[in-house]
Scaffold this motif. Structure first.
Motif, PDB file in Angstrom:
ATOM      1  N   ILE A 192       0.835  -1.211   0.000  1.00  0.00           N
ATOM      2  CA  ILE A 192       0.000   0.000   0.000  1.00  0.00           C
ATOM      3  C   ILE A 192       0.865   1.254   0.000  1.00  0.00           C
ATOM      4  O   ILE A 192       0.648   2.195  -0.772  1.00  0.00           O
ATOM      5  CB  ILE A 192      -0.953   0.002   1.215  1.00  0.00           C
ATOM      6  N   MET A 193       1.890   1.269   0.871  1.00  0.00           N
ATOM      7  CA  MET A 193       2.756   2.447   0.971  1.00  0.00           C
ATOM      8  C   MET A 193       3.550   2.652  -0.312  1.00  0.00           C
ATOM      9  O   MET A 193       3.699   3.789  -0.788  1.00  0.00           O
ATOM     10  CB  MET A 193       3.692   2.303   2.174  1.00  0.00           C
ATOM     11  N   TYR A 194       4.043   1.568  -0.892  1.00  0.00           N
ATOM     12  CA  TYR A 194       4.823   1.679  -2.127  1.00  0.00           C
ATOM     13  C   TYR A 194       3.948   2.192  -3.273  1.00  0.00           C
ATOM     14  O   TYR A 194       4.341   3.122  -3.997  1.00  0.00           O
ATOM     15  CB  TYR A 194       5.410   0.316  -2.495  1.00  0.00           C
ATOM     16  N   ASN A 195       2.750   1.606  -3.439  1.00  0.00           N
ATOM     17  CA  ASN A 195       1.859   2.025  -4.526  1.00  0.00           C
ATOM     18  C   ASN A 195       1.376   3.464  -4.343  1.00  0.00           C
ATOM     19  O   ASN A 195       1.216   4.198  -5.320  1.00  0.00           O
ATOM     20  CB  ASN A 195       0.658   1.083  -4.624  1.00  0.00           C
ATOM     21  N   SER A 196       1.149   3.862  -3.088  1.00  0.00           N
ATOM     22  CA  SER A 196       0.695   5.235  -2.823  1.00  0.00           C
ATOM     23  C   SER A 196       1.765   6.248  -3.217  1.00  0.00           C
ATOM     24  O   SER A 196       1.466   7.264  -3.859  1.00  0.00           O
ATOM     25  CB  SER A 196       0.337   5.403  -1.343  1.00  0.00           C
ATOM     26  N   SER A 197       3.020   5.984  -2.824  1.00  0.00           N
ATOM     27  CA  SER A 197       4.099   6.904  -3.198  1.00  0.00           C
ATOM     28  C   SER A 197       4.349   6.878  -4.696  1.00  0.00           C
ATOM     29  O   SER A 197       4.621   7.913  -5.319  1.00  0.00           O
ATOM     30  CB  SER A 197       5.384   6.551  -2.445  1.00  0.00           C
ATOM     31  N   LYS A 198       4.191   5.691  -5.297  1.00  0.00           N
ATOM     32  CA  LYS A 198       4.423   5.562  -6.739  1.00  0.00           C
ATOM     33  C   LYS A 198       3.399   6.352  -7.542  1.00  0.00           C
ATOM     34  O   LYS A 198       3.749   7.031  -8.521  1.00  0.00           O
ATOM     35  CB  LYS A 198       4.359   4.076  -7.129  1.00  0.00           C
ATOM     36  N   ILE A 199       2.153   6.278  -7.132  1.00  0.00           N
ATOM     37  CA  ILE A 199       1.115   6.970  -7.913  1.00  0.00           C
ATOM     38  C   ILE A 199       1.247   8.483  -7.778  1.00  0.00           C
ATOM     39  O   ILE A 199       0.963   9.234  -8.720  1.00  0.00           O
ATOM     40  CB  ILE A 199      -0.294   6.499  -7.505  1.00  0.00           C
ATOM     41  N   SER A 200       1.721   8.971  -6.616  1.00  0.00           N
ATOM     42  CA  SER A 200       1.973  10.403  -6.470  1.00  0.00           C
ATOM     43  C   SER A 200       3.090  10.845  -7.403  1.00  0.00           C
ATOM     44  O   SER A 200       2.994  11.888  -8.055  1.00  0.00           O
ATOM     45  CB  SER A 200       2.345  10.730  -5.021  1.00  0.00           C
ATOM     46  N   LYS A 229      -6.114   5.776 -11.747  1.00  0.00           N
ATOM     47  CA  LYS A 229      -7.215   4.948 -12.244  1.00  0.00           C
ATOM     48  C   LYS A 229      -8.516   5.258 -11.503  1.00  0.00           C
ATOM     49  O   LYS A 229      -9.023   4.466 -10.711  1.00  0.00           O
ATOM     50  CB  LYS A 229      -6.839   3.471 -12.117  1.00  0.00           C
ATOM     51  N   ILE A 230      -9.051   6.463 -11.770  1.00  0.00           N
ATOM     52  CA  ILE A 230     -10.313   6.897 -11.181  1.00  0.00           C
ATOM     53  C   ILE A 230     -11.266   7.197 -12.327  1.00  0.00           C
ATOM     54  O   ILE A 230     -10.858   7.786 -13.333  1.00  0.00           O
ATOM     55  CB  ILE A 230     -10.120   8.173 -10.335  1.00  0.00           C
ATOM     56  N   ASN A 231     -12.531   6.793 -12.194  1.00  0.00           N
ATOM     57  CA  ASN A 231     -13.472   7.085 -13.272  1.00  0.00           C
ATOM     58  C   ASN A 231     -13.847   8.569 -13.276  1.00  0.00           C
ATOM     59  O   ASN A 231     -13.622   9.292 -12.306  1.00  0.00           O
ATOM     60  CB  ASN A 231     -14.715   6.191 -13.189  1.00  0.00           C
ATOM     61  N   SER A 232     -14.413   9.003 -14.383  1.00  0.00           N
ATOM     62  CA  SER A 232     -14.666  10.431 -14.594  1.00  0.00           C
ATOM     63  C   SER A 232     -15.641  11.012 -13.569  1.00  0.00           C
ATOM     64  O   SER A 232     -15.482  12.154 -13.123  1.00  0.00           O
ATOM     65  CB  SER A 232     -15.215  10.661 -16.007  1.00  0.00           C
ATOM     66  N   LEU A 233     -16.659  10.219 -13.177  1.00  0.00           N
ATOM     67  CA  LEU A 233     -17.637  10.704 -12.209  1.00  0.00           C
ATOM     68  C   LEU A 233     -16.965  11.068 -10.892  1.00  0.00           C
ATOM     69  O   LEU A 233     -17.186  12.161 -10.345  1.00  0.00           O
ATOM     70  CB  LEU A 233     -18.718   9.644 -11.978  1.00  0.00           C
ATOM     71  N   ALA A 249      -6.699   9.008  -5.621  1.00  0.00           N
ATOM     72  CA  ALA A 249      -6.004   7.831  -6.153  1.00  0.00           C
ATOM     73  C   ALA A 249      -5.374   7.013  -5.025  1.00  0.00           C
ATOM     74  O   ALA A 249      -5.417   5.772  -5.038  1.00  0.00           O
ATOM     75  CB  ALA A 249      -4.930   8.270  -7.153  1.00  0.00           C
ATOM     76  N   ILE A 250      -4.805   7.693  -4.031  1.00  0.00           N
ATOM     77  CA  ILE A 250      -4.232   6.995  -2.873  1.00  0.00           C
ATOM     78  C   ILE A 250      -5.334   6.310  -2.070  1.00  0.00           C
ATOM     79  O   ILE A 250      -5.173   5.168  -1.604  1.00  0.00           O
ATOM     80  CB  ILE A 250      -3.437   7.987  -1.994  1.00  0.00           C
ATOM     81  N   LEU A 251      -6.468   6.993  -1.922  1.00  0.00           N
ATOM     82  CA  LEU A 251      -7.611   6.399  -1.217  1.00  0.00           C
ATOM     83  C   LEU A 251      -8.084   5.131  -1.915  1.00  0.00           C
ATOM     84  O   LEU A 251      -8.411   4.131  -1.259  1.00  0.00           O
ATOM     85  CB  LEU A 251      -8.750   7.416  -1.140  1.00  0.00           C
ATOM     86  N   LYS A 252      -8.095   5.147  -3.238  1.00  0.00           N
ATOM     87  CA  LYS A 252      -8.502   3.959  -3.996  1.00  0.00           C
ATOM     88  C   LYS A 252      -7.534   2.793  -3.755  1.00  0.00           C
ATOM     89  O   LYS A 252      -7.955   1.637  -3.612  1.00  0.00           O
ATOM     90  CB  LYS A 252      -8.572   4.269  -5.492  1.00  0.00           C
ATOM     91  N   ILE A 253      -6.232   3.091  -3.709  1.00  0.00           N
ATOM     92  CA  ILE A 253      -5.235   2.044  -3.451  1.00  0.00           C
ATOM     93  C   ILE A 253      -5.485   1.410  -2.080  1.00  0.00           C
ATOM     94  O   ILE A 253      -5.444   0.183  -1.921  1.00  0.00           O
ATOM     95  CB  ILE A 253      -3.811   2.629  -3.523  1.00  0.00           C
TER      96      ILE A 253
END
Length: 362
Positions: free
Chosen positions: A183-191, A288-292, A318-322
């Motif tokens: 989770i921590m790795y993906n969160s920092s990566k997406i930022s 990866k968040i939908n438009s809505l 995006a971090i919340l989704k991860i």
């Protein structure tokens, strides 16, 4: 399994409590989040320097110095272009007075309000000079204070990142630590991916707007290109705001309808290239968040934290989704926020194009 009314009410109350907490803790959380997201951007560079046996403290200080130099350089560049614009301020002021007089005559002819009455109305509505100066001073103090806080958080979050990581690992059972690390790795990566992609996008917009505005003969074309590109950090409304300001200043300079139409044409062309080519190829399906829910996140961000909230809305969502995707009870919410099947197929198509052109390397 039935869902009771009490559980629904508890979840709704929890959402409202979280939103209220975010709203009232804005002075604390906003600079902390900005500093944290900037720290993730410099994380690979800092790790690389430490891998070269550069001491941790020195590596963090070099990152801090690099960010400071970038901010100072950008402010100096903007100040230089603004000073060029100020050279034409007398002409702009003269044109503005002429336009205001024409508006006053139009109001007098169509609404039967005399010019003297219009001045009285404006005098009542217009704030005093002292009030304006006080607002400017308080805004500058607010910006400088928050900038200092952002830089301080950036410095210490980068320095204490291992300590903070161990803290989060201690919060979960040993069996769940691999999942927490993911989770921590993906969160920092997406930022990182969001900020790097956005930076590339802004540079491309600077080039395209600069070429377009220069070709049609806009005065201070570079300044307006920088402005329109920079405002891209505010999704949806930022580029429209920049182009509107360009149109207004060009009109005050005496530009005719052909030039104003050309500005709109440049804006439309750049937006077409951005939407259909640059965003899929440069930014890609990283967030990866939908438009809505992108729109919902932006609206909530503006309501809670203003313009900084709009800027932070997408990476935070995006971090919340991860987080939701890695916690079993929250997976339905991650699914709700995420891309639809059609959006995933479009993302896959763009990934094939990127691979074909070698844009995924590195």
């Amino acid at each position: 399994m039935t869902i009771t009314n009490s559980s629904i009410i508890k979840k709704i109350l929890l959402v409202f409590l979280v939103l209220a907490g975010l709203y009232y803790s804005k002075p604390f959380l906003m600079p902390l989040f900005i500093g944290g997201i900037l720290a993730t951007l410099f994380l690979p560079f800092c790790n690389w320097m430490e891998g070269k046996r550069i001491p941790k403290g020195l590596s963090v200080f070099i990152c801090f110095l690099s960010l400071s130099l970038f901010i100072v350089g950008f402010v100096l560049l903007l100040s230089w272009k603004i000073s060029d614009l100020m050279d034409d301020m007398a002409l702009i002021k003269q044109r503005a007075v002429e336009v205001c007089r024409q508006v006053q005559i139009f109001i007098f002819n169509h609404l039967d309000i005399s010019i003297e009455e219009q001045f009285k109305i404006l005098k009542k509505e217009q704030p005093s000079y002292a009030t304006i100066m006080q607002m400017i001073a308080s805004s500058l103090v607010y910006i400088v204070t928050n900038l200092i806080l952002v830089m301080v958080y950036f410095l210490f979050l980068l320095y204490y990142r291992d300590h903070i990581k161990r803290f989060f690992l201690k919060l979960v059972n040993i069996s769940q630590r691999k999942e927490m690390e993911k989770i921590m790795y993906n969160s920092s990566k997406i930022s990182q991916q969001y900020l790097i992609g956005l930076s590339k996008m802004i540079v491309c917009l600077w080039i395209m707007y600069g070429i377009g505005f220069s070709l049609i003969g806009i005065e201070n074309a570079l300044f307006f290109a920088i402005l329109c590109g920079l405002l891209e950090i505010i999704p949806f409304v930022g580029n429209i705001t920049g182009t509107t300001l360009t149109l207004l200043v060009a009109a005050l300079h005496g530009a005719g309808l052909p030039v104003l139409g050309a500005i709109v044409l440049v804006y439309g062309t750049v937006q077409f290239i951005q939407g259909w080519m640059l965003e899929p190829l440069i930014v890609g399906p990283q967030v990866k968040i939908n438009s809505l829910f992108t729109i919902i996140a932006l609206v909530l961000g503006e309501l809670l934290w203003g313009i900084p909230g709009i800027i932070l809305a997408i990476p935070i969502t995006a971090i919340l989704k991860i987080i939701c995707d890695h916690i079993e009870s929250l997976k339905p919410y991650g699914f709700l926020i995420g891309e639809t099947a059609s959006e995933k197929s479009e993302s896959g198509f763009m990934e094939k194009i990127k691979n074909a052109f070698g844009l995924n390397k590195g």
